[in-house]
Design a protein around this motif. Sequence first.
Motif, short mmCIF file in Angstrom:
data_model
loop_
_atom_site.label_atom_id
_atom_site.label_comp_id
_atom_site.label_asym_id
_atom_site.label_seq_id
_atom_site.Cartn_x
_atom_site.Cartn_y
_atom_site.Cartn_z
N HIS A 175 0.87 -1.19 0.00
CA HIS A 175 0.00 0.00 0.00
C HIS A 175 0.90 1.23 0.00
CE1 HIS A 175 -2.19 -3.26 2.05
NE2 HIS A 175 -3.24 -2.82 1.36
N ILE A 176 0.87 2.00 -1.09
CA ILE A 176 1.77 3.15 -1.17
C ILE A 176 1.01 4.39 -1.64
CG2 ILE A 176 3.72 1.63 -1.68
CD1 ILE A 176 3.74 2.83 -4.51
N ALA A 177 1.61 5.53 -1.32
CA ALA A 177 1.17 6.81 -1.85
C ALA A 177 2.07 7.19 -3.02
CB ALA A 177 1.21 7.88 -0.77
N THR B 160 -2.48 1.76 -4.76
CA THR B 160 -2.20 3.19 -4.61
C THR B 160 -3.29 3.78 -3.70
OG1 THR B 160 -1.27 3.27 -6.84
CG2 THR B 160 -1.86 5.37 -5.81
N SER C 190 -3.26 6.69 -2.09
CA SER C 190 -3.45 8.12 -2.31
C SER C 190 -2.48 8.55 -3.40
CB SER C 190 -3.20 8.94 -1.04
OG SER C 190 -1.90 8.73 -0.55
N SER C 191 -2.83 9.64 -4.09
CA SER C 191 -2.01 10.07 -5.23
C SER C 191 -2.21 11.55 -5.48
CB SER C 191 -2.41 9.27 -6.48
OG SER C 191 -1.67 9.66 -7.62
N ASP D 130 0.76 12.01 1.16
CA ASP D 130 0.84 10.90 2.10
C ASP D 130 -0.54 10.52 2.62
OD1 ASP D 130 1.98 8.97 3.73
OD2 ASP D 130 2.28 10.36 5.40
N HIS D 131 -0.62 9.31 3.13
CA HIS D 131 -1.88 8.77 3.65
C HIS D 131 -1.54 7.86 4.82
CE1 HIS D 131 -5.53 6.30 3.85
NE2 HIS D 131 -6.15 7.29 3.20
N ALA E 72 -0.59 4.41 3.83
CA ALA E 72 0.54 4.23 2.92
C ALA E 72 1.77 3.76 3.71
CB ALA E 72 0.85 5.53 2.20
N ILE F 54 6.09 6.12 0.19
CA ILE F 54 5.69 7.07 -0.84
C ILE F 54 6.65 6.93 -2.01
CG2 ILE F 54 5.34 9.51 -1.41
CD1 ILE F 54 4.88 9.99 1.58
#
Length: 249
Positions: free
Chosen positions: A134-136, A160, A162-163, A188-189, A192, A195
Amino acid sequence: MDLSGLDLSFTEGPLAQRGIGVIAPFDLALERELWRWVPIEVSLHLARTPYEPVPVSLDMAHLVSNARHVAAATRDVLHVEPEVVAYLCSSGSFINGVDGEHELRKVICDAGAPDAVTTSGALAEVLRQLNLRHIAVLTPYVEELTHKLHDFLAELDVETVSSDHLGLGGGIWRVSYRTIAERIVAADHPDAEAIFVSCTNLPTFDIIDPLEQWLGKPVLTANQLTMWACMVRMGLPVVGPGSWHAEVA
């Protein structure tokens, strides 16, 4: 010529050189940042894809990853005997998905390179080794091209969460560190695990460490990942910022 009075005892140099061939898009402006990512015994030998009169876009990503151009650029650097050839472009290496990234590396090796890496391939390696799912994401691109990165990550079973994107069609290297840092923080989230900051033409070197300390998670950037992948293949220590290096050593 008589050199009997010249003291050369201070060195046995020059230092033995180890080379990386770098295939860069025609608009790359961050050569100096690239050199900061490698130890002193490593030389970078750059070749560029042909100029195309288009903005940073889906079209440009396809043009700079054209197999014929990539093969020609590879051959341009082989005479200096690089140990690995890196395709240094995020969008050009994710635009055609995971299979397209694999094909890019095959094109480079088929052209004579002893080994090959790409920016998006390096991202995939690090995500896998760190078990990040899980990444931003922050990109300097337009929305349409940014969504292609999301698709590439989805193929890797990475969500993804957040973006954000800057919506730029050019001049990406001119974006200030302050703007980039602010947008990374905004992207950022809580969910996440890391990033990813896309684009090898976006300057990031000096803001990685302070942002990782501030956010408490890895900040992965395009040039960082590409040079890391080269160092791994050359059996050399990683140079430059990044808290995650020790975990994938």
